[in-house]
Design a protein around this motif. Structure first.
Motif, mmCIF file in Angstrom:
data_model
loop_
_atom_site.group_PDB
_atom_site.id
_atom_site.type_symbol
_atom_site.label_atom_id
_atom_site.label_comp_id
_atom_site.label_asym_id
_atom_site.label_seq_id
_atom_site.Cartn_x
_atom_site.Cartn_y
_atom_site.Cartn_z
ATOM 1 N N LEU A 165 0.693 -1.174 -0.030
ATOM 2 C CA LEU A 165 0.059 0.003 -0.167
ATOM 3 C C LEU A 165 0.802 1.429 -0.034
ATOM 4 O O LEU A 165 0.704 2.181 -0.594
ATOM 5 C CB LEU A 165 -1.057 0.029 1.107
ATOM 6 N N ALA A 166 2.080 1.076 0.823
ATOM 7 C CA ALA A 166 2.745 2.591 0.826
ATOM 8 C C ALA A 166 3.485 2.813 -0.490
ATOM 9 O O ALA A 166 3.302 3.730 -1.007
ATOM 10 C CB ALA A 166 4.045 2.000 1.955
ATOM 11 N N CYS A 167 3.663 1.923 -1.212
ATOM 12 C CA CYS A 167 4.422 2.201 -2.523
ATOM 13 C C CYS A 167 3.405 2.361 -3.690
ATOM 14 O O CYS A 167 3.467 3.353 -4.467
ATOM 15 C CB CYS A 167 4.892 0.657 -3.257
ATOM 16 N N GLU A 168 2.122 1.773 -3.421
ATOM 17 C CA GLU A 168 0.899 2.376 -4.217
ATOM 18 C C GLU A 168 0.784 3.609 -4.146
ATOM 19 O O GLU A 168 0.571 4.511 -5.310
ATOM 20 C CB GLU A 168 -0.230 1.282 -3.923
ATOM 21 N N LEU A 169 0.464 4.091 -2.853
ATOM 22 C CA LEU A 169 0.057 5.409 -2.673
ATOM 23 C C LEU A 169 1.208 6.448 -3.061
ATOM 24 O O LEU A 169 1.019 7.505 -3.627
ATOM 25 C CB LEU A 169 -0.178 5.600 -1.256
ATOM 26 N N ALA A 170 2.541 5.976 -2.830
ATOM 27 C CA ALA A 170 3.484 7.020 -2.960
ATOM 28 C C ALA A 170 3.607 7.160 -4.618
ATOM 29 O O ALA A 170 3.773 8.330 -5.162
ATOM 30 C CB ALA A 170 4.976 6.483 -2.512
ATOM 31 N N TYR A 171 3.250 5.992 -5.528
ATOM 32 C CA TYR A 171 3.473 6.303 -6.916
ATOM 33 C C TYR A 171 1.899 7.135 -7.201
ATOM 34 O O TYR A 171 2.367 8.024 -8.139
ATOM 35 C CB TYR A 171 3.498 4.908 -7.724
ATOM 36 N N ALA A 172 0.952 6.762 -6.887
ATOM 37 C CA ALA A 172 -0.245 7.699 -7.047
ATOM 38 C C ALA A 172 0.032 8.983 -6.916
ATOM 39 O O ALA A 172 -0.156 10.017 -7.588
ATOM 40 C CB ALA A 172 -1.421 7.115 -6.468
ATOM 41 N N ILE A 173 0.565 9.447 -5.832
ATOM 42 C CA ILE A 173 0.770 10.809 -5.347
ATOM 43 C C ILE A 173 1.702 11.250 -6.157
ATOM 44 O O ILE A 173 1.579 12.674 -6.764
ATOM 45 C CB ILE A 173 1.104 10.782 -3.849
ATOM 46 N N SER A 174 2.907 10.832 -6.509
ATOM 47 C CA SER A 174 3.841 11.240 -7.539
ATOM 48 C C SER A 174 3.216 11.559 -8.991
ATOM 49 O O SER A 174 3.795 12.542 -9.391
ATOM 50 C CB SER A 174 4.845 10.273 -7.726
ATOM 51 N N HIS A 175 2.548 10.379 -9.307
ATOM 52 C CA HIS A 175 1.826 10.521 -10.871
ATOM 53 C C HIS A 175 0.989 11.912 -10.557
ATOM 54 O O HIS A 175 0.839 12.653 -11.371
ATOM 55 C CB HIS A 175 1.176 9.520 -11.103
ATOM 56 N N ALA A 176 0.203 12.043 -9.685
ATOM 57 C CA ALA A 176 -0.804 13.142 -9.514
ATOM 58 C C ALA A 176 -0.083 14.484 -9.679
ATOM 59 O O ALA A 176 -0.557 15.496 -10.389
ATOM 60 C CB ALA A 176 -1.680 12.945 -8.291
ATOM 61 N N ARG A 177 1.060 14.480 -9.099
ATOM 62 C CA ARG A 177 1.818 15.576 -9.048
ATOM 63 C C ARG A 177 2.370 16.164 -10.276
ATOM 64 O O ARG A 177 2.309 17.183 -10.805
ATOM 65 C CB ARG A 177 3.104 15.482 -7.851
ATOM 66 N N VAL A 178 2.804 14.946 -11.202
ATOM 67 C CA VAL A 178 3.479 15.336 -12.405
ATOM 68 C C VAL A 178 2.147 15.813 -13.281
ATOM 69 O O VAL A 178 2.202 17.010 -14.201
ATOM 70 C CB VAL A 178 3.843 13.976 -13.138
ATOM 71 N N GLU A 179 1.103 15.294 -13.281
ATOM 72 C CA GLU A 179 -0.200 15.535 -14.137
ATOM 73 C C GLU A 179 -0.711 17.102 -13.720
ATOM 74 O O GLU A 179 -0.931 17.605 -14.826
ATOM 75 C CB GLU A 179 -1.129 14.461 -13.844
#
Length: 399
Positions: A357-371
């Motif tokens: 879950l930690a990796c999943e959320l970290a990637y989602a947040i990172s992807h959201a910031r890029v977008e």
């Protein structure tokens, strides 16, 4: 967000498909059922039908029910926007939890603090209390009675803590408090793991102790409310001319039997609307067991998805089909419908796998910031499935 959602739904309501309008305008000699795939406009049909019935039955009350509190808020906003005040006053929109609370406060005013989903003493959430009970923490060994069942489930690679809690929900939704001995012999429809009689006896005892634990700390859940209210079934009488249930696939027999008692029998009395593919709870549901009679001619379907693109719906449907369980499929009153794809297209969904879950959320947040950096006017929504709100809250505090 609710305003945007309400505006979108209002657009739908203004331009309804003839199949939807036919269900809104149809009069039934008794109860009726609407099955609809995700995105087919079921909620809009419920709202428009509630308004029509309020106009048809002057001076009588119409109730719209759902288990989901945010959905009840959305429906209220839709009703507020769509009808005149004199009609609006006759339409009540409530989550089932609130409906039960109101009636229990009437029948048991001395227990007002008990019927809440958080303890009034410590503000602990029910998920925390369950974990504490099941794992025999704080010197409470009541759950030891479940150890044999636990070991049996673990040996079959079943998550015992989750399965037993779901079994408790199934029991409470299938049989009322004073008739639970039926559980020892009834067919456990929708439950894929066999359960021998001595294990059923242990589960009944464990459920009794779990309910005692909830009372001791001063809390209950919505099934506990339904079970408590079923003790007053003889006092229940018709309060509403018509009751319309949205997301009805998550209502158990116990809840439906209560709804049947508070609805005036007759034309257009109970209208249930749902989709088995969207079921999120583990309950036993039988319309016949709840004395809700829906003739075949009173059952309607909506198969057209208006909300999602062909690509999104195709991917979602494959995920569903590849993960269907007996709990989803084994229902005498609801079926999983094959959807008709919408006419518009979009980019194909991207599916990525994370280790935890930690990796999943970290990637989602990172992807959201890029977008957002590339599109400053965009809003990003991260939706999390498979975890309770309490689990996510604990994770958020820890990180």
């Amino acid at each position: 967000q609710h305003f945007v959602e309400t505006a979108n739904y209002m657009d739908w309501m203004l331009f309804m498909h003839p199949d939807q309008t036919n269900v809104v305008d149809k009069d039934f000699d008794g109860s009726a059922k609407l099955l609809g795939v995700s995105g087919s406009g079921k909620t809009c049909v419920v709202v428009k039908r509630a308004i029509r019935l309020a106009e048809q039955y002057e001076n009588e009350k119409i109730l719209v029910l759902t288990l989901n509190r945010p959905l009840a808020v959305l429906i209220e906003k839709m009703v507020d926007t769509a009808c005149l005040k004199e009609v609006r006053d006759r339409i009540h929109v409530k989550p089932f939890f609130i409906l039960c609370q109101e009636m229990l406060h009437q029948f048991e005013p001395q227990n007002k603090k008990l019927y809440d989903d958080k303890t009034w003493k410590s503000e602990e959430h029910i998920d925390e209390i369950w974990r504490e009970f099941y794992r025999c923490e704080l010197n409470n060994q009541d759950a030891n009675v479940l150890h044999q069942v636990h070991d049996s489930l673990i040996s079959r690679n079943v998550n015992a803590e989750q399965y037993i809690r779901e079994e408790f929900d199934w029991i409470r939704s299938a049989v009322v408090n004073n008739d639970r001995s039926k559980y020892l012999s009834i067919q456990r429809q929708g439950r894929s793991v066999p359960m021998q009689k001595d294990h059923r006896e242990r589960l009944l005892k464990g459920l009794e102790l779990w309910e005692s634990k909830m009372r001791a700390v001063g809390l209950t859940d919505y099934l506990g409310l339904a079970a408590a209210l079923s003790n007053h079934k003889d006092k229940l009488e018709p309060r509403y001319r018509c009751v319309l249930i949205d997301e009805s696939q998550d209502f158990g027999t116990t809840e439906l039997s209560i709804i049947r008692k508070i609805t005036k029998p007759g034309e257009n009395d109970v209208f249930i609307c749902g989709d088995a593919a969207q079921r999120v709870s583990t309950k036993f549901q039988s319309l016949k067991g709840a004395t809700v009679s829906v003739p075949r001619a009173h059952s309607k379907t909506l198969r057209k998805n208006y909300r999602n693109s062909r690509e999104i719906l195709s991917a979602a449907y494959k995920v569903l089909v590849n993960n269907l369980t007996e709990e989803v499929m084994d229902s005498e009153d609801f079926e999983v419908l094959d959807p008709e794809f919408s006419s518009f297209s979009s980019s194909a969904p991207l599916i990525l796998k994370a280790d935890n879950l930690a990796c999943e959320l970290a990637y989602a947040i990172s992807h959201a910031r890029v977008e957002i950096a590339e599109n400053p006017s965009w809003k990003i929504c991260i939706a999390i499935c498979g975890f309770t709100l309490h689990e996510i809250s604990v994770f958020g505090v820890g990180h």
